[in-house]
Design an enzyme around this catalytic site. Structure first.
Site, PDB file in Angstrom:
ATOM      1  CB  SER A  38      23.808  50.261  42.791  1.00  8.59           C
ATOM      2  OG  SER A  38      22.802  49.709  43.587  1.00  8.59           O
TER       3      SER A  38
ATOM      4  CG  HIS B  74      25.939  51.123  48.140  1.00  7.12           C
ATOM      5  ND1 HIS B  74      26.878  50.236  47.667  1.00  7.12           N
ATOM      6  CD2 HIS B  74      24.765  50.777  47.527  1.00  7.12           C
ATOM      7  CE1 HIS B  74      26.312  49.411  46.814  1.00  7.12           C
ATOM      8  NE2 HIS B  74      25.038  49.717  46.714  1.00  7.12           N
TER       9      HIS B  74
ATOM     10  CD  GLU C 146      30.551  50.168  49.050  1.00  5.43           C
ATOM     11  OE1 GLU C 146      31.596  49.669  48.620  1.00  5.43           O
ATOM     12  OE2 GLU C 146      29.579  50.423  48.308  1.00  5.43           O
TER      13      GLU C 146
ATOM     14  CG  ASN D 198      27.536  47.614  43.391  1.00  3.94           C
ATOM     15  OD1 ASN D 198      27.474  46.450  43.783  1.00  3.94           O
ATOM     16  ND2 ASN D 198      26.560  48.471  43.574  1.00  3.94           N
TER      17      ASN D 198
HETATM   18  N1  CAA Z   1      15.218  39.588  56.039  1.00  3.40           N
HETATM   19  C1  CAA Z   1      15.209  39.505  54.706  1.00  3.40           C
HETATM   20  N2  CAA Z   1      15.515  38.374  54.041  1.00  3.40           N
HETATM   21  C2  CAA Z   1      15.890  37.314  54.780  1.00  3.40           C
HETATM   22  C3  CAA Z   1      15.939  37.355  56.177  1.00  3.40           C
HETATM   23  C4  CAA Z   1      15.567  38.553  56.815  1.00  3.40           C
HETATM   24  N3  CAA Z   1      15.535  38.679  58.119  1.00  3.40           N
HETATM   25  N4  CAA Z   1      16.360  36.166  56.643  1.00  3.40           N
HETATM   26  C5  CAA Z   1      16.548  35.399  55.571  1.00  3.40           C
HETATM   27  N5  CAA Z   1      16.268  36.080  54.447  1.00  3.40           N
HETATM   28  C6  CAA Z   1      16.148  35.500  53.145  1.00  3.40           C
HETATM   29  C7  CAA Z   1      17.066  35.085  52.156  1.00  3.40           C
HETATM   30  O1  CAA Z   1      17.311  35.965  51.225  1.00  3.40           O
HETATM   31  C8  CAA Z   1      16.325  33.876  51.560  1.00  3.40           C
HETATM   32  O2  CAA Z   1      15.011  34.123  51.087  1.00  3.40           O
HETATM   33  P1  CAA Z   1      13.751  33.029  51.065  1.00  3.40           P
HETATM   34  O3  CAA Z   1      13.474  32.483  52.405  1.00  3.40           O
HETATM   35  O4  CAA Z   1      12.619  33.878  50.642  1.00  3.40           O
HETATM   36  O5  CAA Z   1      14.150  31.985  50.082  1.00  3.40           O
HETATM   37  C9  CAA Z   1      16.233  33.153  52.724  1.00  3.40           C
HETATM   38  O6  CAA Z   1      15.812  34.203  53.572  1.00  3.40           O
HETATM   39  C10 CAA Z   1      17.453  32.354  52.978  1.00  3.40           C
HETATM   40  O7  CAA Z   1      17.645  32.573  54.207  1.00  3.40           O
HETATM   41  P2  CAA Z   1      18.416  31.639  55.173  1.00  3.40           P
HETATM   42  O8  CAA Z   1      17.653  31.636  56.437  1.00  3.40           O
HETATM   43  O9  CAA Z   1      18.742  30.327  54.562  1.00  3.40           O
HETATM   44  O10 CAA Z   1      19.654  32.586  55.353  1.00  3.40           O
HETATM   45  P3  CAA Z   1      21.141  32.329  55.008  1.00  3.40           P
HETATM   46  O11 CAA Z   1      21.803  32.140  56.274  1.00  3.40           O
HETATM   47  O12 CAA Z   1      21.285  31.358  53.900  1.00  3.40           O
HETATM   48  O13 CAA Z   1      21.628  33.759  54.459  1.00  3.40           O
HETATM   49  C11 CAA Z   1      21.978  35.423  52.864  1.00  3.40           C
HETATM   50  C12 CAA Z   1      21.002  34.389  53.404  1.00  3.40           C
HETATM   51  C13 CAA Z   1      22.539  36.293  53.990  1.00  3.40           C
HETATM   52  C14 CAA Z   1      21.170  36.287  51.921  1.00  3.40           C
HETATM   53  C15 CAA Z   1      23.187  34.709  52.149  1.00  3.40           C
HETATM   54  O14 CAA Z   1      22.695  33.810  51.211  1.00  3.40           O
HETATM   55  C16 CAA Z   1      24.110  35.692  51.456  1.00  3.40           C
HETATM   56  O15 CAA Z   1      24.987  36.287  52.070  1.00  3.40           O
HETATM   57  N6  CAA Z   1      23.931  35.860  50.137  1.00  3.40           N
HETATM   58  C17 CAA Z   1      24.707  36.844  49.348  1.00  3.40           C
HETATM   59  C18 CAA Z   1      24.038  38.201  49.461  1.00  3.40           C
HETATM   60  C19 CAA Z   1      24.846  39.278  48.807  1.00  3.40           C
HETATM   61  O16 CAA Z   1      25.906  39.091  48.214  1.00  3.40           O
HETATM   62  N7  CAA Z   1      24.313  40.514  48.891  1.00  3.40           N
HETATM   63  C20 CAA Z   1      24.908  41.659  48.251  1.00  3.40           C
HETATM   64  C21 CAA Z   1      24.237  41.905  46.944  1.00  3.40           C
HETATM   65  S1  CAA Z   1      24.973  43.255  46.067  1.00  3.40           S
HETATM   66  C22 CAA Z   1      24.301  44.618  46.759  1.00  3.40           C
HETATM   67  O17 CAA Z   1      23.482  44.557  47.636  1.00  3.40           O
HETATM   68  C23 CAA Z   1      24.785  45.933  46.235  1.00  3.40           C
HETATM   69  C24 CAA Z   1      24.124  46.500  45.043  1.00  3.40           C
HETATM   70  O18 CAA Z   1      24.205  47.716  44.900  1.00  3.40           O
HETATM   71  C25 CAA Z   1      23.504  45.680  43.997  1.00  3.40           C
HETATM   72  P1  NAD Z   2      13.074  48.136  43.879  1.00  6.97           P
HETATM   73  O1  NAD Z   2      12.677  48.131  42.457  1.00  6.97           O
HETATM   74  O2  NAD Z   2      12.866  46.923  44.707  1.00  6.97           O
HETATM   75  O3  NAD Z   2      12.358  49.331  44.645  1.00  6.97           O
HETATM   76  C1  NAD Z   2      12.346  50.655  44.200  1.00  6.97           C
HETATM   77  C2  NAD Z   2      11.135  51.320  44.824  1.00  6.97           C
HETATM   78  O4  NAD Z   2      11.215  52.722  44.598  1.00  6.97           O
HETATM   79  C3  NAD Z   2       9.813  50.843  44.204  1.00  6.97           C
HETATM   80  O5  NAD Z   2       8.952  50.406  45.243  1.00  6.97           O
HETATM   81  C4  NAD Z   2       9.286  52.102  43.506  1.00  6.97           C
HETATM   82  O6  NAD Z   2       7.882  52.195  43.514  1.00  6.97           O
HETATM   83  C5  NAD Z   2       9.897  53.167  44.371  1.00  6.97           C
HETATM   84  N1  NAD Z   2       9.924  54.500  43.776  1.00  6.97           N
HETATM   85  C6  NAD Z   2      10.156  54.851  42.501  1.00  6.97           C
HETATM   86  N2  NAD Z   2      10.108  56.192  42.387  1.00  6.97           N
HETATM   87  C7  NAD Z   2       9.848  56.687  43.616  1.00  6.97           C
HETATM   88  C8  NAD Z   2       9.709  57.983  44.161  1.00  6.97           C
HETATM   89  N3  NAD Z   2       9.796  59.071  43.392  1.00  6.97           N
HETATM   90  N4  NAD Z   2       9.437  58.104  45.498  1.00  6.97           N
HETATM   91  C9  NAD Z   2       9.365  57.018  46.275  1.00  6.97           C
HETATM   92  N5  NAD Z   2       9.492  55.761  45.808  1.00  6.97           N
HETATM   93  C10 NAD Z   2       9.743  55.611  44.508  1.00  6.97           C
HETATM   94  O7  NAD Z   2      14.604  48.577  43.882  1.00  6.97           O
HETATM   95  P2  NAD Z   2      15.690  48.327  45.027  1.00  6.97           P
HETATM   96  O8  NAD Z   2      16.393  47.063  44.739  1.00  6.97           O
HETATM   97  O9  NAD Z   2      15.071  48.577  46.352  1.00  6.97           O
HETATM   98  O10 NAD Z   2      16.717  49.509  44.688  1.00  6.97           O
HETATM   99  C11 NAD Z   2      16.547  50.799  45.211  1.00  6.97           C
HETATM  100  C12 NAD Z   2      17.856  51.551  45.171  1.00  6.97           C
HETATM  101  O11 NAD Z   2      18.824  50.839  45.953  1.00  6.97           O
HETATM  102  C13 NAD Z   2      18.475  51.691  43.784  1.00  6.97           C
HETATM  103  O12 NAD Z   2      19.154  52.915  43.720  1.00  6.97           O
HETATM  104  C14 NAD Z   2      19.450  50.517  43.732  1.00  6.97           C
HETATM  105  O13 NAD Z   2      20.488  50.715  42.804  1.00  6.97           O
HETATM  106  C15 NAD Z   2      19.959  50.516  45.156  1.00  6.97           C
HETATM  107  N6  NAD Z   2      20.495  49.240  45.648  1.00  6.97           N
HETATM  108  C16 NAD Z   2      19.923  48.059  45.272  1.00  6.97           C
HETATM  109  C17 NAD Z   2      20.437  46.868  45.784  1.00  6.97           C
HETATM  110  C18 NAD Z   2      19.843  45.543  45.422  1.00  6.97           C
HETATM  111  O14 NAD Z   2      20.478  44.505  45.694  1.00  6.97           O
HETATM  112  N7  NAD Z   2      18.661  45.469  44.849  1.00  6.97           N
HETATM  113  C19 NAD Z   2      21.517  46.897  46.670  1.00  6.97           C
HETATM  114  C20 NAD Z   2      22.074  48.142  47.041  1.00  6.97           C
HETATM  115  C21 NAD Z   2      21.558  49.316  46.511  1.00  6.97           C
END
Ligand code: CAA
Ligand code: NAD
Length: 295
Positions: free
Chosen positions: A119, A142, A154, A192
């Site tokens: 990320s 990503h 991405e 991000n």
């Molecule tokens: N697989 C996994 N999870 C699923 C799923 C599937 N096939 N179908 C639904 N879900 C999950 C949802 O997360 C949620 O979980 P619970 O049932 O356990 O409560 C639930 O199912 C809600 O699902 P809905 O059926 O109501 O689905 P929805 O139509 O409301 O959509 C969503 C859910 C797509 C997640 C929507 O809420 C959404 O777009 N949320 C924003 C997500 C977002 O912004 N993601 C980006 C995060 S940042 C990132 O990823 C980058 C990083 O590096 C941090």
């Molecule tokens: P997570 O904590 O759910 O999972 C990480 C997993 O990696 C764990 O199961 C851990 O046991 C495993 N792990 C640690 N060291 C390892 C190794 N040496 N070999 C194999 N497995 C190992 O974390 P996450 O949310 O899945 O994030 C994983 C990566 O994806 C990170 O780089 C995070 O920044 C990125 N990411 C996260 C999100 C998010 O929304 N959580 C979205 C985009 C990208």
């Protein structure tokens, strides 16, 4: 080189999702985590997610069964050596990733493409853990959480990435059903860079007493039309992962907007990781009615 066999490192939130979409798209997929227990919980998530896709009519029962036959779990890194591309999705910790890439570089043939789902870490820094040949075949891919539902990937190039490898990676991303955006190796890439300061600012607004968790979430959902409020999204992404990301981005930019708020650190220390641990800004003891953290 045709991409046919996919290796995924990490079977957490993201690795499980990436392995699921790769197997669903027809690729032979091997996913590795460090213990059988972690693999098992990743596979439970994959089965539940596939079942939900079938329930919603996005997948047939035959496609669900076929995806599962293409998917294999392992605890041995060596089992990824036959992959054409390796997608790394382990925890967001620099040393852990560098060590994994150095080991993979020794194990895999020169043709294997390495792709990180990081990320916030620099793709160039991760690439530098590998030898000169691999550096031309090293990119970022990503994905977004939850991977089976979010349509974006991405694709990130470094100054050393071979243009043909980059093209292949973009084609591969599209073959997983994702829309590809191309970015260069700048910390946080596109999403991000913009999303993380917003999430951290929501925590600061809470700390400053602007409003409570549920009201801030409601305001951003209804006021901006976002599918989730910032605290729901923080719980979804993982409080631990967000904390690691904020530290890395702050180290890179030295700007306050990327600095992890104190509350985030305390939540990590207290084991409140969000949905994946059952408690974060909300308590999911009753998933139908998550209760906001008493803060
Ligand atoms: N697989 C996994 N999870 C699923 C799923 C599937 N096939 N179908 C639904 N879900 C999950 C949802 O997360 C949620 O979980 P619970 O049932 O356990 O409560 C639930 O199912 C809600 O699902 P809905 O059926 O109501 O689905 P929805 O139509 O409301 O959509 C969503 C859910 C797509 C997640 C929507 O809420 C959404 O777009 N949320 C924003 C997500 C977002 O912004 N993601 C980006 C995060 S940042 C990132 O990823 C980058 C990083 O590096 C941090
Ligand atoms: P997570 O904590 O759910 O999972 C990480 C997993 O990696 C764990 O199961 C851990 O046991 C495993 N792990 C640690 N060291 C390892 C190794 N040496 N070999 C194999 N497995 C190992 O974390 P996450 O949310 O899945 O994030 C994983 C990566 O994806 C990170 O780089 C995070 O920044 C990125 N990411 C996260 C999100 C998010 O929304 N959580 C979205 C985009 C990208």
């Amino acid at each position: 080189m045709q991409i046919e066999r996919v290796g995924v490192v990490g079977c957490g939130l993201m690795g499980a999702g990436i392995a699921q979409v790769a197997a669903t798209a027809g690729f032979e997929t091997v996913v590795r985590d460090v213990s059988q227990e972690l693999l098992d919980s990743g596979f439970t998530r994959i089965r539940q997610s596939l079942a939900k896709r079938v329930e919603k009519g996005a997948l047939t029962a035959d496609q669900q069964a076929a995806a599962l036959t293409r998917l294999r779990g392992t605890t041995r890194l060596e089992d990824l050596a036959a992959s054409d591309i390796i997608l790394e999705a382990i925890i967001e910790q620099r040393d852990e990733k560098l060590d994994t890439y150095a080991r993979l570089d020794r194990l895999c043939p020169p043709a294997t493409i390495f792709a990180s789902n990081t990320s916030s870490l620099s793709i160039t820094e991760l690439m530098a853990a590998t030898g000169p040949e691999r550096r031309r075949r090293f990119i970022g891919m990503h994905f977004f959480n939850p991977v089976p539902l979010m349509n974006l990937v991405e694709v990130i190039r470094t100054v050393l990435t071979d243009p043909e490898v980059y093209r292949q990676a973009c084609t591969f991303g599209a073959s997983l059903g994702k829309t590809v955006v191309r970015t260069s190796d700048r910390t946080g890439f596109i999403v991000n860079r913009l999303l993380v300061p917003y999430l951290l600012d929501a925590v600061r607004a809470l700390e400053e007493g602007v409003a409570g968790i549920a009201d801030i979430d409601l305001a951003m959902k209804l006021g901006c039309g976002y599918p989730m409020g910032p605290f729901q999204l923080l719980d979804f992404v993982g409080i631990d992962t967000t904390y690691y990301i904020a530290n890395i981005m702050y180290e890179e930019f030295r700007e306050k907007r990327f600095a992890p708020p104190p509350l985030l650190k305390r939540m990590v220390l207290a084991g409140l990781y969000g949905r994946k641990s059952g408690r974060g800004f909300y308590d999911y003891a009753d998933p139908a009615k998550p209760a906001p953290l008493e803060y």
